[in-house]
Design a protein around this motif. Sequence first.
Motif, PDB file in Angstrom:
ATOM      1  N   CYS A 154       0.856  -1.189   0.000  1.00 17.22           N
ATOM      2  CA  CYS A 154       0.000   0.000   0.000  1.00 17.22           C
ATOM      3  C   CYS A 154       0.887   1.232   0.000  1.00 17.22           C
ATOM      4  O   CYS A 154       1.360   1.656   1.059  1.00 17.22           O
ATOM      5  N   LEU A 155       1.137   1.785  -1.178  1.00 17.81           N
ATOM      6  CA  LEU A 155       2.095   2.888  -1.317  1.00 17.81           C
ATOM      7  C   LEU A 155       1.484   4.141  -1.930  1.00 17.81           C
ATOM      8  O   LEU A 155       1.961   5.248  -1.684  1.00 17.81           O
ATOM      9  N   MET A 156       0.451   4.003  -2.743  1.00 21.34           N
ATOM     10  CA  MET A 156      -0.065   5.142  -3.499  1.00 21.34           C
ATOM     11  C   MET A 156      -0.656   6.225  -2.614  1.00 21.34           C
ATOM     12  O   MET A 156      -0.713   7.385  -3.014  1.00 21.34           O
ATOM     13  N   HIS A 157      -1.114   5.864  -1.399  1.00 21.93           N
ATOM     14  CA  HIS A 157      -1.673   6.897  -0.534  1.00 21.93           C
ATOM     15  C   HIS A 157      -0.616   7.898  -0.069  1.00 21.93           C
ATOM     16  O   HIS A 157      -0.934   8.980   0.416  1.00 21.93           O
ATOM     17  N   LEU A 158       0.665   7.545  -0.233  1.00 22.10           N
ATOM     18  CA  LEU A 158       1.752   8.470   0.118  1.00 22.10           C
ATOM     19  C   LEU A 158       1.840   9.634  -0.866  1.00 22.10           C
ATOM     20  O   LEU A 158       2.435  10.665  -0.549  1.00 22.10           O
ATOM     21  N   CYS A 159       1.288   9.459  -2.059  1.00 24.42           N
ATOM     22  CA  CYS A 159       1.213  10.555  -3.036  1.00 24.42           C
ATOM     23  C   CYS A 159      -0.056  11.351  -2.761  1.00 24.42           C
ATOM     24  O   CYS A 159      -1.120  11.053  -3.311  1.00 24.42           O
ATOM     25  N   LEU A 206      -1.327  26.634  -7.573  1.00 26.97           N
ATOM     26  CA  LEU A 206      -0.737  25.391  -7.074  1.00 26.97           C
ATOM     27  C   LEU A 206      -1.780  24.477  -6.438  1.00 26.97           C
ATOM     28  O   LEU A 206      -1.825  23.281  -6.739  1.00 26.97           O
ATOM     29  N   GLU A 207      -2.611  25.005  -5.562  1.00 23.72           N
ATOM     30  CA  GLU A 207      -3.592  24.165  -4.866  1.00 23.72           C
ATOM     31  C   GLU A 207      -4.554  23.500  -5.849  1.00 23.72           C
ATOM     32  O   GLU A 207      -4.838  22.306  -5.749  1.00 23.72           O
ATOM     33  N   THR A 208      -5.028  24.289  -6.820  1.00 25.32           N
ATOM     34  CA  THR A 208      -5.952  23.726  -7.812  1.00 25.32           C
ATOM     35  C   THR A 208      -5.264  22.665  -8.664  1.00 25.32           C
ATOM     36  O   THR A 208      -5.838  21.597  -8.940  1.00 25.32           O
ATOM     37  N   ASN A 209      -4.033  22.955  -9.075  1.00 20.73           N
ATOM     38  CA  ASN A 209      -3.288  21.996  -9.912  1.00 20.73           C
ATOM     39  C   ASN A 209      -3.026  20.691  -9.172  1.00 20.73           C
ATOM     40  O   ASN A 209      -3.149  19.597  -9.750  1.00 20.73           O
ATOM     41  N   LEU A 210      -2.662  20.790  -7.885  1.00 19.30           N
ATOM     42  CA  LEU A 210      -2.391  19.581  -7.114  1.00 19.30           C
ATOM     43  C   LEU A 210      -3.662  18.780  -6.868  1.00 19.30           C
ATOM     44  O   LEU A 210      -3.646  17.544  -6.904  1.00 19.30           O
ATOM     45  N   GLU A 211      -4.764  19.474  -6.607  1.00 20.32           N
ATOM     46  CA  GLU A 211      -6.041  18.780  -6.414  1.00 20.32           C
ATOM     47  C   GLU A 211      -6.446  18.021  -7.672  1.00 20.32           C
ATOM     48  O   GLU A 211      -6.890  16.866  -7.607  1.00 20.32           O
ATOM     49  N   GLU A 212      -6.312  18.672  -8.824  1.00 19.79           N
ATOM     50  CA  GLU A 212      -6.651  18.007 -10.088  1.00 19.79           C
ATOM     51  C   GLU A 212      -5.721  16.824 -10.360  1.00 19.79           C
ATOM     52  O   GLU A 212      -6.161  15.771 -10.849  1.00 19.79           O
ATOM     53  N   LEU A 213      -4.440  16.998 -10.030  1.00 25.99           N
ATOM     54  CA  LEU A 213      -3.476  15.918 -10.247  1.00 25.99           C
ATOM     55  C   LEU A 213      -3.806  14.706  -9.380  1.00 25.99           C
ATOM     56  O   LEU A 213      -3.821  13.564  -9.868  1.00 25.99           O
ATOM     57  N   ILE A 214      -4.081  14.932  -8.101  1.00 26.48           N
ATOM     58  CA  ILE A 214      -4.428  13.825  -7.199  1.00 26.48           C
ATOM     59  C   ILE A 214      -5.717  13.159  -7.645  1.00 26.48           C
ATOM     60  O   ILE A 214      -5.854  11.924  -7.605  1.00 26.48           O
ATOM     61  N   CYS A 215      -6.690  13.984  -8.088  1.00 25.89           N
ATOM     62  CA  CYS A 215      -7.966  13.425  -8.566  1.00 25.89           C
ATOM     63  C   CYS A 215      -7.741  12.516  -9.768  1.00 25.89           C
ATOM     64  O   CYS A 215      -8.314  11.424  -9.852  1.00 25.89           O
ATOM     65  N   ARG A 216      -6.896  12.938 -10.697  1.00 22.55           N
ATOM     66  CA  ARG A 216      -6.603  12.106 -11.877  1.00 22.55           C
ATOM     67  C   ARG A 216      -5.838  10.850 -11.492  1.00 22.55           C
ATOM     68  O   ARG A 216      -6.046   9.773 -12.060  1.00 22.55           O
ATOM     69  N   MET A 217      -4.928  10.962 -10.514  1.00 19.68           N
ATOM     70  CA  MET A 217      -4.164   9.791 -10.090  1.00 19.68           C
ATOM     71  C   MET A 217      -5.059   8.756  -9.421  1.00 19.68           C
ATOM     72  O   MET A 217      -4.862   7.551  -9.595  1.00 19.68           O
ATOM     73  N   LYS A 218      -6.043   9.215  -8.640  1.00 19.96           N
ATOM     74  CA  LYS A 218      -6.963   8.278  -8.003  1.00 19.96           C
ATOM     75  C   LYS A 218      -7.825   7.554  -9.024  1.00 19.96           C
ATOM     76  O   LYS A 218      -8.195   6.387  -8.831  1.00 19.96           O
ATOM     77  N   LYS A 219      -8.169   8.248 -10.113  1.00 19.81           N
ATOM     78  CA  LYS A 219      -8.991   7.643 -11.164  1.00 19.81           C
ATOM     79  C   LYS A 219      -8.151   6.876 -12.189  1.00 19.81           C
ATOM     80  O   LYS A 219      -8.697   6.371 -13.174  1.00 19.81           O
ATOM     81  N   MET A 220      -6.828   6.815 -11.971  1.00 16.16           N
ATOM     82  CA  MET A 220      -5.899   6.200 -12.933  1.00 16.16           C
ATOM     83  C   MET A 220      -5.988   6.900 -14.291  1.00 16.16           C
ATOM     84  O   MET A 220      -5.805   6.274 -15.333  1.00 16.16           O
ATOM     85  N   ALA A 221      -6.262   8.215 -14.245  1.00 14.85           N
ATOM     86  CA  ALA A 221      -6.360   8.998 -15.477  1.00 14.85           C
ATOM     87  C   ALA A 221      -5.094   9.805 -15.751  1.00 14.85           C
ATOM     88  O   ALA A 221      -5.001  10.455 -16.794  1.00 14.85           O
TER      89      ALA A 221
END
Length: 493
Positions: free
Chosen positions: A88-93, A125-140
């Motif tokens: 379980c490693l992805m939650h660290l991102c 920065l905050e918006t960009n990071l939120e969008e990035l994390i959202c895409r990573m969770k969706k594997m997008a």
Amino acid sequence: MGDPIRSARIAVLSNKCNSEEDKKLNRKSEEVVVLAKQSNVCGGKDYRENRSWRGNVRSTTETYKDTETKLKRIAWLSSKDADKGFGCLMHLCNETSLDICFKELGGNKAVGIDDINKAKYGENLETNLEELICRMKKMAYKPQPVRQVMIPKEGAKTMRPLGISSFEDKLVQKMMQKILESIYEPIFYKCSYGFRPGRGCHDAIRDLLNYLYGNHVKIVIDIDLENFFGKIDHKLLEEILRKKIKDEKFMRYIKRMFKAGILAEKELIVSDEGVPQGSCCSPVLANIFAHYVIDEWFESTVKSRCRNNVELFRYADDAVICCQTERDAQRIKLALSKRLARFKLKLNEKKTKFISFSKWAYKRGEKQGAFDFLGFNFYWGKSRNGAMIPKVKTSGKRMRSKLKKVKIWVRENKDRYKLPWIWKKFCIKLEGHIRYYGVSYNHRVEIFVYKALTILYKWLNRRSQRKSFTWEKFWMFVESHSVPQIKVHHKLF
């Protein structure tokens, strides 16, 4: 009607009880609830695998201190069990950890194909990071191709490729680098020095000198791997990573990073081998591959089958092996060629050579060889007391290359800027050279500084038909302005 005082006391007590019950409910609501339901990570991991003492703690939101603590916990668990897998490693991102990575990345680095630098990405920065994390969770999230530039190879006339990722990819790679380092750094051997926290070139040079001085070494194998970073096979590297990494999402993003491709001269190249030099993850991935291919094999197999003591010193793809007998040296070279071939790597036969490097032979008056390692030339010499000791000096090839760069830089900037600016930047370059090559017994640093000043004098006088300096005026100028002090920055003994 009852007693008013009694009714008031009952009301106060009831409010007190209600407030205590509310506090208990609030404390319970703040606790993280982990469902006792099997997940698809690690082939059906149940709730018992999520205990902190096993190192598999999951959380939806966490601060960077929590992430840093978990990385240290992973490193501790890996040091206790070299075969332990982490599922379980992805939650660290998360947003907080990527925000720290954003602060750690340099702002003056070259941009990738998206033409976005740190300042531009940091505007939202905050918006960009939120969008990035959202895409990573969706594997997008999909890494963009790496922009390739060619730079001159140090000490050679050839060019070597350098990969420049987009800024968003650098953020993800930086966090992946931290995760991989926490897993693999505790199991790396002492013979590896390249791109490791707390270790560097001068540590490798110091340990090699101490080994040469304290052991009876006869032959040194100067190893050169042919295009090591460009020949790492992706499938073999994936198999190696899967021995310890059981998080399928993490591995999918590693594979996507491999398949992103390289954009060279407006042409997209997707290959099954190679990690681009310049990427945040490339050094640790290359070290992991070399650890299993070379270091582990050398420590477990080679040392046990040699008659005498042998020792390996490796910095990335630059390595030397110290042997006590020529027979062991011949066997190691032959076995190393076969070992590298199994993992689709190859020795550069022209540059890989045997060097006679015996202290006792040097005492008897026999001529011994010299070899280059990390920009330094190793040779036998005498100390002030007359003792035979191994010494280092700046490699002749590296010195010529550095002086050539000084010449090109002065020639390109002599007409663009005024003398104070040129002198300031010139001193910065001298200081960098002195800080790296300023080691014990290296007198070539003084020669380099003198020749660099001579080059500066020559090209400053070519800014016009009229001479800017005579030798007397130039040395008066040098003495009146501060020149970086030549001193030993790294004591090797």
